[in-house]
Enzyme design. Structure first.
Site, short mmCIF file in Angstrom:
data_model
loop_
_atom_site.label_atom_id
_atom_site.label_comp_id
_atom_site.label_asym_id
_atom_site.label_seq_id
_atom_site.Cartn_x
_atom_site.Cartn_y
_atom_site.Cartn_z
N GLU A 1 0.90 -1.05 0.05
CA GLU A 1 -0.11 0.42 -0.44
C GLU A 1 0.81 1.32 0.09
O GLU A 1 0.52 2.46 -0.67
CB GLU A 1 -0.65 0.13 0.96
CG GLU A 1 -1.74 1.15 1.33
CD GLU A 1 -2.99 1.45 2.64
OE1 GLU A 1 -2.60 0.34 3.66
OE2 GLU A 1 -3.42 1.98 3.15
N GLU B 1 -9.82 5.42 -0.04
CA GLU B 1 -9.29 4.41 -0.33
C GLU B 1 -9.83 3.27 -1.24
O GLU B 1 -10.70 2.71 -1.79
CB GLU B 1 -10.53 3.32 1.20
CG GLU B 1 -9.79 3.70 1.92
CD GLU B 1 -9.17 3.18 3.40
OE1 GLU B 1 -7.78 2.37 2.21
OE2 GLU B 1 -8.67 3.22 4.04
ZN LIG Z 1 -3.13 2.54 4.84
#
Ligand SMILES: [Zn+2]
Length: 378
Positions: A147, A289
């Site tokens: 990520e 997200e």
């Molecule tokens: Zn995160």
């Protein structure tokens, strides 16, 4: 102080007769929380109101040409022009009427339907991009990448695009190193007068999670959608991040709509939380997200540079739309044909994924109800 006044003015605008339909708001308390009947919402925003019984579910449709609000009694899901929002409180049926919480009216419906009544944010010229994690904090991991790297890549791409459009762009981190959350917000808050804050993350879940989410700060007395690391009883308190409650919602709407129109992922909705970078942030701010790194299929997509370029483009387009939607406008905006840019909801959601109307057919339809669809945009 100016901001506070603007927020108060907005609250008043949402609940005063103003120039729109409803003469009065029939505030009612249930379980110590204030609600308004949907008939008032319908009158005030000039939206036709219909109910549809589908098995045990009562579905609600508020619509006018070019816009639709679709929800279900006892559910927090509300689709506005087919973009999913998570209400702070479920729609409530009492007697033969359905009610919306006052909080959702003033902090969700009002800024989404009338962003031009927010303070004018057309002067925003500084964008703070916040790539999540970094250094030893890798965030979600997968066989295709982690990520922290994906988030930084998106931020760097968005920085270039935004700079070409004349924005000053500042990153909370510019390479792979760790930076505490407190430093991220302390840095951002220096630009509270003319800045926006966008935190970029990817999701992790139990392997089955899919889709994109947009988070914004939860207003006071509103529960967080899920665990956010906030202190106990955080919802009783007003936080720095609450200064921009209405602006946050308009920004989240623009971001989520732009992402939906560009990314081949499911819509998990616009949600409330008190993550540190939202809670302590005095700028209009959102946390994105952009898909699930923990889901192998989605991780493969996120690992593609084209995917991350699309996400960066979505951020840029959303900032443009947000700025345009919050410009001051004439007191009486002219009526606007569907798909025509430049007005309120149509403007800010025109980036929404083009879907055929999934709105329920009115039960006892006279056949004259408004047709609802989202304008198709590229
Ligand atoms: Zn995160």
């Amino acid at each position: 102080m100016f901001r506070l006044l603007a927020v108060l003015a907005l609250l008043l605008a949402g609940l005063a007769p103003a120039s729109s339909g409803a003469a009065t708001w029939n505030l009612t308390s249930f379980d110590g929380r204030e609600y308004v009947p949907l008939t008032d919402v319908s009158q005030f925003y000039k939206l036709g109101l219909r109910f549809n019984q589908a098995g045990a579910q009562t579905q609600v449709l508020l619509a006018s040409p070019g816009r639709s609000l679709r929800g279900t009694v006892n559910s927090k899901e509300l689709f506005i022009n087919e973009v999913k929002f998570i209400l702070s409180f479920p729609l409530l049926a009492v007697g033969d009427m359905v009610y919306l919480s006052r909080n959702d009216l003033t902090k969700l419906i009002e800024p989404v339907l009338r962003p031009h009544r927010l303070r004018n944010l057309g002067a925003i010229n500084t964008i703070i991009l916040d790539p999540g994690h970094g250094g030893h904090d890798r965030g979600a991991t997968s066989a295709f990448g982690v990520e922290k790297d994906f988030a930084l890549d998106v931020a760097l791409r968005a920085r270039e695009m935004l700079r070409r459009r004349g924005f000053r762009v500042l990153l909370t981190r510019q390479a792979d190193y760790f930076i505490p959350l407190e430093e991220r917000t302390r840095f951002a808050n220096q630009y509270r007068d003319n800045g926006l804050f966008v935190s970029i993350h990817f999701n992790a879940g139990s392997g089955v999670g899919t889709g994109i989410e947009t988070y914004l700060m939860a207003p006071r007395l509103v529960p967080s959608y899920n665990g956010d690391g906030a202190p106990n009883a955080a919802e009783l308190q007003q936080w720095p991040g609450n200064v921009c409650d209405p602006e946050n919602m308009a920004l989240a709407t623009a971001m989520h709509s732009a992402m939906l129109s560009r990314l081949p992922l499911d819509d998990r909705g616009i949600k409330r939380a008190r993550f540190h970078v939202l809670r302590m942030n005095e700028l209009p701010s959102v946390l994105l997200e952009g898909g699930f790194v923990s889901n192998a299929e989605e991780a493969q997509k996120i690992a593609q540079p084209e995917f991350r370029r699309s996400l960066a483009e979505a951020i840029v387009v959303a900032i443009d739309n947000f700025k345009a939607a919050t410009q001051d406008q004439p007191a009486t905006p002219p009526p606007v044909a569907r798909g025509e840019p430049g007005q309120n909801l149509d403007q800010i959601i025109r980036e929404a994924r083009s879907l055929s109307p999934a709105a329920p057919a009115p039960a006892q339809s006279s056949g004259t109800g408004p047709k609802v669809s989202v304008p198709s945009q590229n």
